[in-house]
Design a protein around this motif. Sequence first.
Motif, PDB file in Angstrom:
ATOM      1  N   GLY A  49       0.832  -1.196   0.000  1.00 58.88           N
ATOM      2  CA  GLY A  49       0.000   0.000   0.000  1.00 58.88           C
ATOM      3  C   GLY A  49       0.864   1.242   0.000  1.00 58.88           C
ATOM      4  N   LEU A  50       0.406   2.295  -0.672  1.00 59.67           N
ATOM      5  CA  LEU A  50       1.172   3.525  -0.782  1.00 59.67           C
ATOM      6  C   LEU A  50       0.358   4.713  -0.283  1.00 59.67           C
ATOM      7  CD1 LEU A  50       2.756   3.107  -4.342  1.00 59.67           C
ATOM      8  CD2 LEU A  50       3.671   2.350  -2.126  1.00 59.67           C
ATOM      9  N   VAL A  51       1.046   5.738   0.197  1.00 56.21           N
ATOM     10  CA  VAL A  51       0.404   6.964   0.645  1.00 56.21           C
ATOM     11  C   VAL A  51       0.539   8.029  -0.428  1.00 56.21           C
ATOM     12  CG1 VAL A  51       0.421   8.813   2.345  1.00 56.21           C
ATOM     13  CG2 VAL A  51       0.815   6.467   3.077  1.00 56.21           C
ATOM     14  N   LEU A  52      -0.597   8.559  -0.877  1.00 57.43           N
ATOM     15  CA  LEU A  52      -0.598   9.631  -1.878  1.00 57.43           C
ATOM     16  C   LEU A  52      -1.038  10.958  -1.287  1.00 57.43           C
ATOM     17  CD1 LEU A  52      -2.134   7.899  -5.048  1.00 57.43           C
ATOM     18  CD2 LEU A  52       0.255   8.001  -4.297  1.00 57.43           C
ATOM     19  N   ARG A  53      -1.847  10.908  -0.226  1.00 60.93           N
ATOM     20  CA  ARG A  53      -2.364  12.118   0.425  1.00 60.93           C
ATOM     21  C   ARG A  53      -2.154  11.995   1.927  1.00 60.93           C
ATOM     22  NH1 ARG A  53      -6.569  15.189  -2.166  1.00 60.93           N
ATOM     23  NH2 ARG A  53      -7.451  15.477  -0.090  1.00 60.93           N
ATOM     24  N   THR A  54      -1.719  13.069   2.554  1.00 59.30           N
ATOM     25  CA  THR A  54      -1.473  13.024   3.984  1.00 59.30           C
ATOM     26  C   THR A  54      -2.777  13.076   4.766  1.00 59.30           C
ATOM     27  OG1 THR A  54      -0.316  14.084   5.826  1.00 59.30           O
ATOM     28  CG2 THR A  54      -1.176  15.534   4.106  1.00 59.30           C
ATOM     29  N   ALA A  55      -2.805  12.322   5.853  1.00 58.59           N
ATOM     30  CA  ALA A  55      -3.957  12.347   6.756  1.00 58.59           C
ATOM     31  C   ALA A  55      -3.658  13.153   7.997  1.00 58.59           C
ATOM     32  CB  ALA A  55      -4.345  10.925   7.140  1.00 58.59           C
TER      33      ALA A  55
ATOM     34  N   LEU B 220       3.821  15.037   3.201  1.00 58.13           N
ATOM     35  CA  LEU B 220       4.368  13.704   2.990  1.00 58.13           C
ATOM     36  C   LEU B 220       5.881  13.782   2.821  1.00 58.13           C
ATOM     37  CD1 LEU B 220       1.834  12.204   0.414  1.00 58.13           C
ATOM     38  CD2 LEU B 220       1.920  11.810   2.877  1.00 58.13           C
ATOM     39  N   SER B 221       6.558  12.755   3.295  1.00 59.58           N
ATOM     40  CA  SER B 221       8.015  12.709   3.123  1.00 59.58           C
ATOM     41  C   SER B 221       8.396  12.301   1.709  1.00 59.58           C
ATOM     42  CB  SER B 221       8.631  11.739   4.134  1.00 59.58           C
ATOM     43  OG  SER B 221       8.069  10.450   4.011  1.00 59.58           O
ATOM     44  N   HIS B 222       7.461  11.644   1.004  1.00 60.25           N
ATOM     45  CA  HIS B 222       7.725  11.203  -0.366  1.00 60.25           C
ATOM     46  C   HIS B 222       6.492  11.489  -1.215  1.00 60.25           C
ATOM     47  CE1 HIS B 222      11.493   9.092   0.621  1.00 60.25           C
ATOM     48  NE2 HIS B 222      10.888   8.792   1.755  1.00 60.25           N
ATOM     49  N   GLU B 223       6.533  12.563  -1.949  1.00 57.20           N
ATOM     50  CA  GLU B 223       5.415  12.943  -2.807  1.00 57.20           C
ATOM     51  C   GLU B 223       5.403  12.102  -4.086  1.00 57.20           C
ATOM     52  OE1 GLU B 223       2.971  14.920  -2.260  1.00 57.20           O
ATOM     53  OE2 GLU B 223       3.596  16.150  -0.547  1.00 57.20           O
ATOM     54  N   VAL B 224       4.215  11.720  -4.513  1.00 54.19           N
ATOM     55  CA  VAL B 224       4.055  10.935  -5.736  1.00 54.19           C
ATOM     56  C   VAL B 224       3.231  11.702  -6.772  1.00 54.19           C
ATOM     57  CG1 VAL B 224       3.157   8.783  -6.723  1.00 54.19           C
ATOM     58  CG2 VAL B 224       4.237   8.766  -4.453  1.00 54.19           C
ATOM     59  N   ILE B 225       2.145  12.315  -6.318  1.00 55.63           N
ATOM     60  CA  ILE B 225       1.245  13.034  -7.231  1.00 55.63           C
ATOM     61  C   ILE B 225       1.988  14.200  -7.885  1.00 55.63           C
ATOM     62  CG2 ILE B 225      -0.883  14.380  -7.380  1.00 55.63           C
ATOM     63  CD1 ILE B 225      -1.897  12.802  -4.959  1.00 55.63           C
ATOM     64  N   GLY B 226       1.861  14.307  -9.205  1.00 60.65           N
ATOM     65  CA  GLY B 226       2.509  15.386  -9.927  1.00 60.65           C
ATOM     66  C   GLY B 226       3.978  15.161 -10.194  1.00 60.65           C
ATOM     67  N   ARG B 227       4.455  13.963  -9.914  1.00 60.39           N
ATOM     68  CA  ARG B 227       5.859  13.629 -10.162  1.00 60.39           C
ATOM     69  C   ARG B 227       5.927  12.409 -11.074  1.00 60.39           C
ATOM     70  NH1 ARG B 227       9.462  13.503  -4.914  1.00 60.39           N
ATOM     71  NH2 ARG B 227      11.029  13.576  -6.564  1.00 60.39           N
ATOM     72  N   PRO B 228       5.823  12.610 -12.377  1.00 63.24           N
ATOM     73  CA  PRO B 228       5.774  11.485 -13.320  1.00 63.24           C
ATOM     74  C   PRO B 228       6.974  10.557 -13.237  1.00 63.24           C
ATOM     75  CG  PRO B 228       6.100  13.570 -14.473  1.00 63.24           C
ATOM     76  CD  PRO B 228       5.731  13.907 -13.068  1.00 63.24           C
ATOM     77  N   GLU B 229       8.135  11.110 -12.866  1.00 61.44           N
ATOM     78  CA  GLU B 229       9.321  10.253 -12.759  1.00 61.44           C
ATOM     79  C   GLU B 229       9.182   9.269 -11.596  1.00 61.44           C
ATOM     80  OE1 GLU B 229      10.070  13.675  -9.969  1.00 61.44           O
ATOM     81  OE2 GLU B 229       9.108  13.373 -11.914  1.00 61.44           O
ATOM     82  N   VAL B 230       8.516   9.696 -10.517  1.00 65.39           N
ATOM     83  CA  VAL B 230       8.283   8.801  -9.374  1.00 65.39           C
ATOM     84  C   VAL B 230       7.252   7.741  -9.743  1.00 65.39           C
ATOM     85  CG1 VAL B 230       7.497   8.661  -6.981  1.00 65.39           C
ATOM     86  CG2 VAL B 230       8.915  10.585  -7.716  1.00 65.39           C
TER      87      VAL B 230
END
Length: 287
Positions: A38-44, A49-59
Motif C-alpha cells: 500500500g502507498l500513501v498519496l495524500r497526507t492524513a 508527505l516525506s515522499h510525494e508521488v502526485i505530480g511527479r511522473p518520474e516517481v
Amino acid sequence: MITDLNPGSLSIANLTVGGGDPVALIEAAGENGFGAAGLVLRTAMAKPLSHEVIGRPEVVRAIKAASAATGVRVFDVEAFVLRPGVEASSFRRALGTGAELGATHISCIGTELIGNDSFLSEQQRLDLFGGLCDEAAAFGLHVGVEFMRYRDVPDMAAALALIEAAGRANAGLIFDVLHFHRTHGTPAQAAAVPASRIAYIQLCDAGQAEPPLEGLPVEARGGRLHPGEGVIALDAILDVLPAGPQLVIETPVAAEATLSLKEKVASAAEHAARFARARSARLMARA
C-alpha cells in the motif's frame, strides 16, 4: 474463515515502515515474499508527505517499474479524509494517480477529533463520501471506510451506516483489527458483517493496556504489535471473517522504530509467517 496467510497472498501497509520511499517499499516487499503493498498519496495528518508521488511522473514511472520487476502490485492508496472544506472533485488527481499505479482500493477516513473543532454534519459527510465513491468509480477503484475511535467515523456501526446510506456499489468496510479491538468489538459482531461489505482486512496485534483517547493515534501509528504477540483475539476473529478480502499486514512497532525500511519489512514478513504457522497448527489441532 481465513486460513491462507501465505506471505504471497498478503499486502504490506505503508504505515508498517512509517511512510518510507514507495519504490524501496515495493522492492523490499518483493524481497520478502509479499504479493502487494500500500502507498500513501495524500497526507492524513497536519504535515506534508516525506515522499510525494502526485505530480511527479518520474516517481510514478519508478514505482511502476519496481512493481513490474518484483511482481508486487500496488493494492491500495491512501488517505482520503472526509473533512470540512473539501470537495469530492479535489480527490480526482490522487485517484487518477492511484489507478495509474495499478491500485484497486483506496482508504477513506473521518476527521480526527483531537486538535480539531470543525466537523462535517452527518449529511455533509454522506454527500462528500458519496461524491468520493463516484469519483473513485470513474477510475475503477473501491472505497474502503476505516473507522477509528479518535476520528468522527468512530466505530464499525458508524462506518457501516455511512456505507449503507451512500448506497454505492464500490464502497466497503476496512476491518482493522486494532481499531475493532479498541472499540471493544467481539467476534460475534465481526461475524455479523456481510462479506460483501468488507473491502479489506488489516492485521496486527496490541498490548494489554488501553490508551486514553489522545493516546490512540500514537498507538495506531507507531505502537502496534506483530500478530500473535498481543491480546487481540485474532484466531477467533479470523475464524469468522470471510476468506475473500485482501489481508494487509499493518505493524508499525515501537521497538522497531529505528530499524531501516528493509529491516521493518523483513521483520513484518518473518512475524507474519510465524503467526501463519502457529495458526495453521492450531487449526489442525482443532480438526
